[in-house]
Design an enzyme around this catalytic site. Structure first.
Site, PDB file in Angstrom:
ATOM      1  N   GLY A 167       0.844  -1.176  -0.019  1.00 37.88           N
ATOM      2  CA  GLY A 167      -0.139   0.038  -0.201  1.00 37.88           C
ATOM      3  C   GLY A 167       0.852   1.461  -0.146  1.00 37.88           C
ATOM      4  O   GLY A 167       0.393   2.316  -0.132  1.00 37.88           O
ATOM      5  N   CYS A 184     -27.638  -9.503 -16.995  1.00 39.83           N
ATOM      6  CA  CYS A 184     -26.917  -9.228 -18.300  1.00 39.83           C
ATOM      7  C   CYS A 184     -27.649  -9.632 -19.364  1.00 39.83           C
ATOM      8  O   CYS A 184     -28.180 -10.838 -19.401  1.00 39.83           O
ATOM      9  CB  CYS A 184     -25.497  -9.993 -18.236  1.00 39.83           C
ATOM     10  N   CYS A 209     -25.888 -12.942 -21.144  1.00 42.82           N
ATOM     11  CA  CYS A 209     -25.364 -14.229 -20.555  1.00 42.82           C
ATOM     12  C   CYS A 209     -26.346 -14.298 -19.243  1.00 42.82           C
ATOM     13  O   CYS A 209     -26.218 -15.556 -18.673  1.00 42.82           O
ATOM     14  CB  CYS A 209     -24.108 -14.262 -20.269  1.00 42.82           C
ATOM     15  N   CYS A 265     -22.558  -7.645 -19.284  1.00 39.96           N
ATOM     16  CA  CYS A 265     -21.385  -7.928 -18.197  1.00 39.96           C
ATOM     17  C   CYS A 265     -20.258  -6.835 -18.787  1.00 39.96           C
ATOM     18  O   CYS A 265     -19.895  -6.836 -20.047  1.00 39.96           O
ATOM     19  CB  CYS A 265     -20.720  -9.209 -18.416  1.00 39.96           C
ATOM     20  N   CYS A 283     -18.475 -13.173 -19.692  1.00 41.09           N
ATOM     21  CA  CYS A 283     -19.830 -13.165 -20.421  1.00 41.09           C
ATOM     22  C   CYS A 283     -19.817 -14.059 -21.638  1.00 41.09           C
ATOM     23  O   CYS A 283     -20.608 -14.885 -21.729  1.00 41.09           O
ATOM     24  CB  CYS A 283     -20.165 -11.815 -20.971  1.00 41.09           C
TER      25      CYS A 283
END
Lengths: 260, 308
Positions: free
Chosen positions: B40, B249, B252, B274, B280
């Site tokens: 970080g 979606c 899909c 997606c 997808c």
């Protein structure tokens, strides 16, 4: 006013040099809890330099600043680690700037401004922070409905009061003020002074207030320090200094106020 | 380290393997090692000019160039998609300068460079995820001074981050930050996962793959080693939440993935798909169907419907 014998702040032989030039020289004093100390003097006399050096913003060339911390007892402010010093500055101390823009975050709401110190010390409950901010807004006489407004939409006097609220929210014991009423018109000044005097009394705050306005000094401070060319030339109870000035410069300063 | 491409047939022959010279790559790897050692923490590095404009992923490209080897398989996504301009051009860049295999399949890639999204498919220990980062400094919103923000990181003074979230709730009634949502890494450093949507924040936590972040313009690198604790900042009474969609979606039928809204015409018709194209496509191959899927390429079906 409750006063203990232990000084909250002790300044010993503080000297700040800018190269060969004197910022302030050999200043010593003690401040007890609940006591208000005024520092007056003309422009360039070293008032602000002194204030910066005492409030840990500028390390002095010489001298000691000791503070009675809540947990660790008496500590030399400049011997603390930077982390401890910064924690002290945002919890037990407060600094009210002359220009509220220096002391406020202008791009976040009044509530966030007041809440910042709370969040800095770990408060993570939005509802509590908000209600705390709201109650402080009330204490400085700003309407609750302005809680979510940006400080830039506030008048100068409101901004100054917001700055005070933002500083006092963590219940500091020592407040530094640099010309808190500068730039405000006389009626707003009077209200602000009234408010400050009430808060100082209610919260038992120790205050060091720098001003060139003797009227402000007379209203707020218990004791007065007069500075000229970096040195303290007179030091005593406010009434005493103003009513019976000893030093020629203080006499000049006092006589320059319009009397009726 | 002798990986110089010798192929006079194309223009890449004058360049070192993966474009950057070996000294530059070593410099970037040193920064990466430091970044991995301090999760970080933003490590400065001497970012180079790349043959693309800032904002197009110069930081990510440099990180990828520093870690890629001849046997790697590279996948590049932009907003989750493999077929957008940015993704295509970066993929071609490495295909040309490093002669590495490229793929659109998340599972087949050893290095995935991304802008915005983390693939929906769970990543493995043998994969590396490289992020392109525009603004690495999470505190910049409220504190523009770099000297001050560095000090705040050093002293763990992160109250300001919550001021931003407070402001969100005060203005919108909820935390309205939806991307670049600040996270606490390993209980120490606050990090900006920018510009990924907060939907992907939970995936960063305890991820098996190594995550590397490169900011080219700002010349900063930071990293999350595998299995690092990543916690999104929040309030006790306003806990962190990810986005949800009422729709599924259109292609899909997925309900668990990040959906993009697609405007279909000027009559208010729209659909959701997606954002992760590979996810997808894989679902469609497996036989999943959404309401707008007519077993034909998108668009043609609409025209036919209108003609009927």
């Amino acid at each position: 006013m409750t006063q203990t014998n232990e000084p909250l702040l002790r300044v010993d032989n503080l000297t700040m040099m800018y190269g060969d030039r004197v910022g302030c020289k050999d200043v010593s004093f003690e401040l007890r809890p609940g006591e208000v100390l005024g520092i007056v003097g003309e422009s360039g006399s070293g008032k602000s330099t002194l204030l910066r050096s005492i409030s840990a913003q500028q390390e002095p060339t010489n001298g000691v600043v000791e503070y009675q911390t809540r947990i660790d007892g008496v500590r030399d402010v400049y011997q603390m680690s930077e982390a401890q010093r910064r924690l002290l500055m945002r919890t037990d101390w407060a600094f009210v700037h002359q220009n509220p823009r220096d002391g406020l975050r202008m791009n976040v709401s009044a509530g966030a401004n007041i809440g910042e110190r709370l969040m800095a010390i770990g408060d993570r409950h939005y509802g509590n922070i908000r209600s705390n901010a709201d109650s402080w807004l009330g204490k400085v006489e700003i309407a609750s409905e302005r809680l979510d407004d940006l400080p830039s939409t506030f008048s100068g006097g409101m901004q100054q009061r917001l700055q005070i609220a933002r500083n006092l929210v963590t219940s500091p014991r020592l407040v530094f003020m640099d010309e808190p009423t500068g730039g405000l018109d006389v009626s707003v000044q009077a209200r602000l002074l009234d408010l400050l005097r009430g808060l100082v009394h209610d919260l038992n705050l120790a205050v060091i207030i720098v001003t060139h306005d003797l009227a402000v000094a007379r209203l707020l401070s218990h004791r007065l320090m007069v500075m000229q060319q970096g040195k303290v030339i007179e030091h005593g109870l406010t009434d005493q200094v103003l009513d019976d000035p000893q030093h020629p410069y203080t006499q000049l300063l006092v006589s320059s106020i319009l009397q009726n | 380290m002798e990986q110089i491409v010798k192929n006079p047939a194309d223009g890449a022959s004058a360049y070192n393997f993966a474009y950057l010279d070996e000294q530059t790559k070593r410099m970037i790897r040193r920064a990466l090692l430091k970044a991995v050692a301090i999760p970080g923490y933003q490590v400065p590095f001497a970012g180079r000019e790349m043959p693309m404009p800032y904002g197009w992923g110069t930081g990510g490209v440099q990180v990828t160039a520093a870690v890629i080897g001849p046997n790697d398989t590279l996948k590049v996504i932009d907003q989750g998609a493999d077929d957008t301009t940015n993704a295509v051009s970066i993929r071609q860049f490495f295909a040309k300068t490093a002669k590495v295999a490229t793929t659109e399949k998340t599972a087949e890639a050893s290095i995935i460079q991304t802008r915005h999204r983390i693939p929906e498919k769970e990543l493995r220990e043998d994969q590396v995820l490289v992020y392109q980062v525009p603004i690495p400094e999470p505190l910049r919103f409220l504190e523009p001074r770099e000297t001050e923000t560095r000090k705040m990181h050093a002293l763990e003074e992160y109250g300001l981050m919550h001021v931003k979230l407070y402001e969100d709730i005060a203005r919108h009634g909820h935390i309205a930050t939806t991307y670049a949502y600040p996270v606490m890494v390993d209980d120490r450093y606050v990090m900006d996962p920018s510009p990924t949507p907060k939907f992907d924040n939970p995936k960063m936590n305890d991820m098996a793959a190594l995550q590397l972040f490169g900011a080219g313009r700002e010349k900063r690198i930071y990293a999350l080693p595998p299995y690092t604790k990543v916690k999104s900042l929040d309030f006790e009474d306003h806990p962190f939440e990810v986005q949800t969609w009422e729709d599924e979606c259109g292609m899909c039928g997925a309900r668990d993935s990040y959906l993009d809204e697609v405007i279909l015409d000027d009559k208010g018709n729209r659909m959701f798909v997606c954002s992760d194209t590979d996810y997808c496509a894989e679902r469609q191959e497996a036989g999943h169907r959404g309401p707008q899927h007519h077993d034909q390429p998108l668009g043609t079906s609409k025209r036919e419907e209108a003609a009927e």
